[in-house]
Design a protein around this motif. Sequence first.
Motif, mmCIF file in Angstrom:
data_model
loop_
_atom_site.group_PDB
_atom_site.id
_atom_site.type_symbol
_atom_site.label_atom_id
_atom_site.label_comp_id
_atom_site.label_asym_id
_atom_site.label_seq_id
_atom_site.Cartn_x
_atom_site.Cartn_y
_atom_site.Cartn_z
ATOM 1 N N GLU A 3 0.825 -1.208 0.000
ATOM 2 C CA GLU A 3 0.000 0.000 0.000
ATOM 3 C C GLU A 3 0.860 1.259 0.000
ATOM 4 O O GLU A 3 0.549 2.237 -0.679
ATOM 5 C CB GLU A 3 -0.895 0.037 1.236
ATOM 6 N N ASP A 21 -7.994 -0.233 -6.252
ATOM 7 C CA ASP A 21 -7.398 -1.039 -5.189
ATOM 8 C C ASP A 21 -8.432 -1.252 -4.085
ATOM 9 O O ASP A 21 -8.973 -0.284 -3.553
ATOM 10 C CB ASP A 21 -6.165 -0.302 -4.650
ATOM 11 N N MET A 23 -8.699 -3.338 -0.505
ATOM 12 C CA MET A 23 -8.012 -4.174 0.475
ATOM 13 C C MET A 23 -9.057 -4.889 1.326
ATOM 14 O O MET A 23 -9.972 -4.254 1.865
ATOM 15 C CB MET A 23 -7.114 -3.333 1.373
ATOM 16 N N ASP A 25 -9.459 -7.228 4.625
ATOM 17 C CA ASP A 25 -8.819 -7.749 5.834
ATOM 18 C C ASP A 25 -9.511 -9.073 6.158
ATOM 19 O O ASP A 25 -10.691 -9.093 6.506
ATOM 20 C CB ASP A 25 -8.977 -6.755 6.979
ATOM 21 N N ASN A 36 -11.398 -14.256 0.364
ATOM 22 C CA ASN A 36 -10.014 -14.650 0.119
ATOM 23 C C ASN A 36 -9.952 -16.118 -0.302
ATOM 24 O O ASN A 36 -9.261 -16.457 -1.262
ATOM 25 C CB ASN A 36 -9.169 -14.408 1.373
ATOM 26 N N LEU A 47 0.009 -13.324 3.216
ATOM 27 C CA LEU A 47 -0.547 -12.013 2.922
ATOM 28 C C LEU A 47 0.571 -10.989 2.863
ATOM 29 O O LEU A 47 1.552 -11.116 3.581
ATOM 30 C CB LEU A 47 -1.559 -11.635 3.996
ATOM 31 N N PRO A 48 0.492 -9.966 2.046
ATOM 32 C CA PRO A 48 -0.639 -9.702 1.170
ATOM 33 C C PRO A 48 -0.649 -10.654 -0.028
ATOM 34 O O PRO A 48 0.388 -11.081 -0.513
ATOM 35 C CB PRO A 48 -0.409 -8.274 0.697
ATOM 36 N N TRP A 49 -1.841 -10.959 -0.434
ATOM 37 C CA TRP A 49 -2.058 -11.727 -1.657
ATOM 38 C C TRP A 49 -2.923 -10.849 -2.540
ATOM 39 O O TRP A 49 -3.861 -10.211 -2.060
ATOM 40 C CB TRP A 49 -2.780 -13.053 -1.368
ATOM 41 N N SER A 50 -2.590 -10.774 -3.816
ATOM 42 C CA SER A 50 -3.297 -9.869 -4.721
ATOM 43 C C SER A 50 -3.849 -10.620 -5.919
ATOM 44 O O SER A 50 -3.253 -11.596 -6.375
ATOM 45 C CB SER A 50 -2.336 -8.791 -5.253
ATOM 46 N N GLY A 73 3.713 -11.460 -2.500
ATOM 47 C CA GLY A 73 3.415 -10.601 -1.356
ATOM 48 C C GLY A 73 3.666 -9.147 -1.673
ATOM 49 O O GLY A 73 3.272 -8.635 -2.709
#
Length: 118
Positions: A3, A21, A23, A25, A36, A47-50, A73
């Motif tokens: 981020e 974007d 995000m 949680d 997820n 994480l992070p996984w995109s 990540g």
Amino acid sequence: MLEEFLGREKVAPIYNKGWVDVMIDVDRDIGGKALNERLKGKRSGGLPWSVILDPNGKEIVSSNAEPKGGNIGGPVAPEECAWMLEMLKRSSGTKVSFAELKVIDEELEIYSAPRRRR
């Protein structure tokens, strides 16, 4: 960390032209863990996984780098940064130019180089 990079002065205006974007949680957002699991499936990595989706919600590319499949990540290592740029190339369409992708690539190198393990 990802981020922070995406919010950089030279990166944010380019990134915001081509991507939205969001995000999630996985611990705090209602349905975050289920979302997820649905998007990531059995792919490896923490994480992070995109994932980058098209306007219809179909996956274009994820942060599980090909061909190995490991999650990059928050990219720091050269191969992770290369995959991040590849993700953006595959999903940029016509909204972001090659020159703008080059700026992101250069900024990613500036940002990630001091964070690399020696």
